[in-house]
Design an enzyme around this catalytic site. Structure first.
Site, PDB file in Angstrom:
ATOM      1  N   SER A 162       0.861  -1.270   0.243  1.00 62.55           N
ATOM      2  CA  SER A 162      -0.222   0.086   0.413  1.00 62.55           C
ATOM      3  C   SER A 162       0.809   0.948  -0.047  1.00 62.55           C
ATOM      4  O   SER A 162       0.807   2.600  -0.612  1.00 62.55           O
ATOM      5  CB  SER A 162      -0.912   0.049   1.277  1.00 62.55           C
ATOM      6  OG  SER A 162      -0.374  -0.584   2.250  1.00 62.55           O
ATOM      7  N   GLY A 213      -1.394  -4.691   1.159  1.00 63.52           N
ATOM      8  CA  GLY A 213      -2.006  -5.306   1.888  1.00 63.52           C
ATOM      9  C   GLY A 213      -1.140  -6.096   1.363  1.00 63.52           C
ATOM     10  O   GLY A 213      -1.286  -7.549   1.885  1.00 63.52           O
ATOM     11  N   ASN A 271       3.829  -5.435   5.778  1.00 63.69           N
ATOM     12  CA  ASN A 271       2.770  -6.341   5.980  1.00 63.69           C
ATOM     13  C   ASN A 271       3.628  -7.538   6.706  1.00 63.69           C
ATOM     14  O   ASN A 271       2.325  -8.046   7.597  1.00 63.69           O
ATOM     15  CB  ASN A 271       1.657  -7.019   4.569  1.00 63.69           C
ATOM     16  CG  ASN A 271       1.338  -5.414   4.640  1.00 63.69           C
ATOM     17  OD1 ASN A 271       0.520  -4.342   5.703  1.00 63.69           O
ATOM     18  ND2 ASN A 271       0.894  -5.289   3.138  1.00 63.69           N
ATOM     19  N   ASP A 306      -4.237   7.572   9.757  1.00 67.33           N
ATOM     20  CA  ASP A 306      -3.779   5.506  10.837  1.00 67.33           C
ATOM     21  C   ASP A 306      -2.798   5.420  10.732  1.00 67.33           C
ATOM     22  O   ASP A 306      -2.742   4.887  12.271  1.00 67.33           O
ATOM     23  CB  ASP A 306      -4.561   4.449   9.020  1.00 67.33           C
ATOM     24  CG  ASP A 306      -3.150   4.745   8.564  1.00 67.33           C
ATOM     25  OD1 ASP A 306      -2.750   5.886   7.923  1.00 67.33           O
ATOM     26  OD2 ASP A 306      -3.408   4.439   7.098  1.00 67.33           O
ATOM     27  N   HIS A 342       0.447   5.514   7.051  1.00 72.68           N
ATOM     28  CA  HIS A 342       0.582   5.638   5.721  1.00 72.68           C
ATOM     29  C   HIS A 342       0.803   7.138   5.804  1.00 72.68           C
ATOM     30  O   HIS A 342      -0.440   7.698   5.996  1.00 72.68           O
ATOM     31  CB  HIS A 342      -0.964   5.087   5.004  1.00 72.68           C
ATOM     32  CG  HIS A 342      -1.002   3.471   4.433  1.00 72.68           C
ATOM     33  ND1 HIS A 342      -1.763   3.345   5.593  1.00 72.68           N
ATOM     34  CD2 HIS A 342      -0.704   2.835   3.899  1.00 72.68           C
ATOM     35  CE1 HIS A 342      -1.252   2.039   5.097  1.00 72.68           C
ATOM     36  NE2 HIS A 342      -1.358   1.444   4.190  1.00 72.68           N
TER      37      HIS A 342
END
Length: 202
Positions: free
Chosen positions: A30, A67, A95, A178, A181
């Site tokens: 991402s 993801g 991730n 979040d 990011h």
């Protein structure tokens, strides 16, 4: 005769110009895809823009997938490598770390990706984006995770981006809600980090 000679020279110049355009493939999750932003706002597109501004046109392919894990990246690699690549920027593993997956498996998957890219395009230049995980994963895990990327770079004679999110991670003003990011301004800084590393390769 002169006219024909001029035409031939023009053709050769155009041919050389076409050959000089390098293809940079950004292969990641991402962060590369630019989650929450447009593709044009994500750092790969900004890197392409910087090269063009410097008179070094290049073709940038954003193969980021939100993801994505190292295992997922390995499984879809063949499809992504259908066209020649001059510089391959590997940005995967974050991730894996956030999920606490085994360090050894992550490193093995990333090495397998590098091996496949080199087998397909022997002259490709590999760039590895270093990543870190939050301290709540435990000091042992975070330490071993951080070492994955410089070790891979050394083993494969690849170029290392020490930490992709340098000067961006942990800064509320440069990240989305979040806290993970980068926002538009954050991606501009990431692009600068990446450009400084890739620029000598072209």
């Amino acid at each position: 005769m002169v006219g024909k000679l001029g035409l031939i020279i023009s053709f050769l110049l155009l041919f050389q110009a076409g050959n000089s355009t390098k293809t940079i493939l950004f292969y990641g999750d991402s962060l590369t895809a630019g989650l929450g932003l447009t593709t044009e706002e994500a750092f790969p597109a900004l890197v392409e823009k910087k090269f063009k501004q410097q008179g070094k046109p290049c073709k940038v392919i954003n193969a980021g997938l939100s993801g994505e894990t190292s295992a997922g990246g390995l499984s879809r690699l063949e499809w992504v490598l259908r066209q020649p690549v001059d510089v391959f920027v590997l940005e995967l593993g974050a991730n894996d770390g956030l999920r606490g997956l085994p360090i050894e498996q992550t490193q093995k998957n990333l090495q397998a990706i590098i091996d496949k890219v080199k087998a397909k395009y022997p002259k490709v230049k590999i760039v590895i984006a270093g990543m870190m995980v939050p301290p709540n994963m435990g000091p042992d895990y975070t330490s071993k995770f951080r070492k994955i990327f410089p070790e891979l770079a050394k083993k494969n004679n690849a170029t290392l981006i020490p930490f992709l999110l340098q000067d961006v991670a942990g800064n509320e003003k440069l990240n989305q809600a979040d806290g993970i990011h980068p926002n538009v301004e954050g991606h501009k800084i990431v692009a600068e980090n990446v450009y400084k590393v890739i620029q000598p390769l072209l």
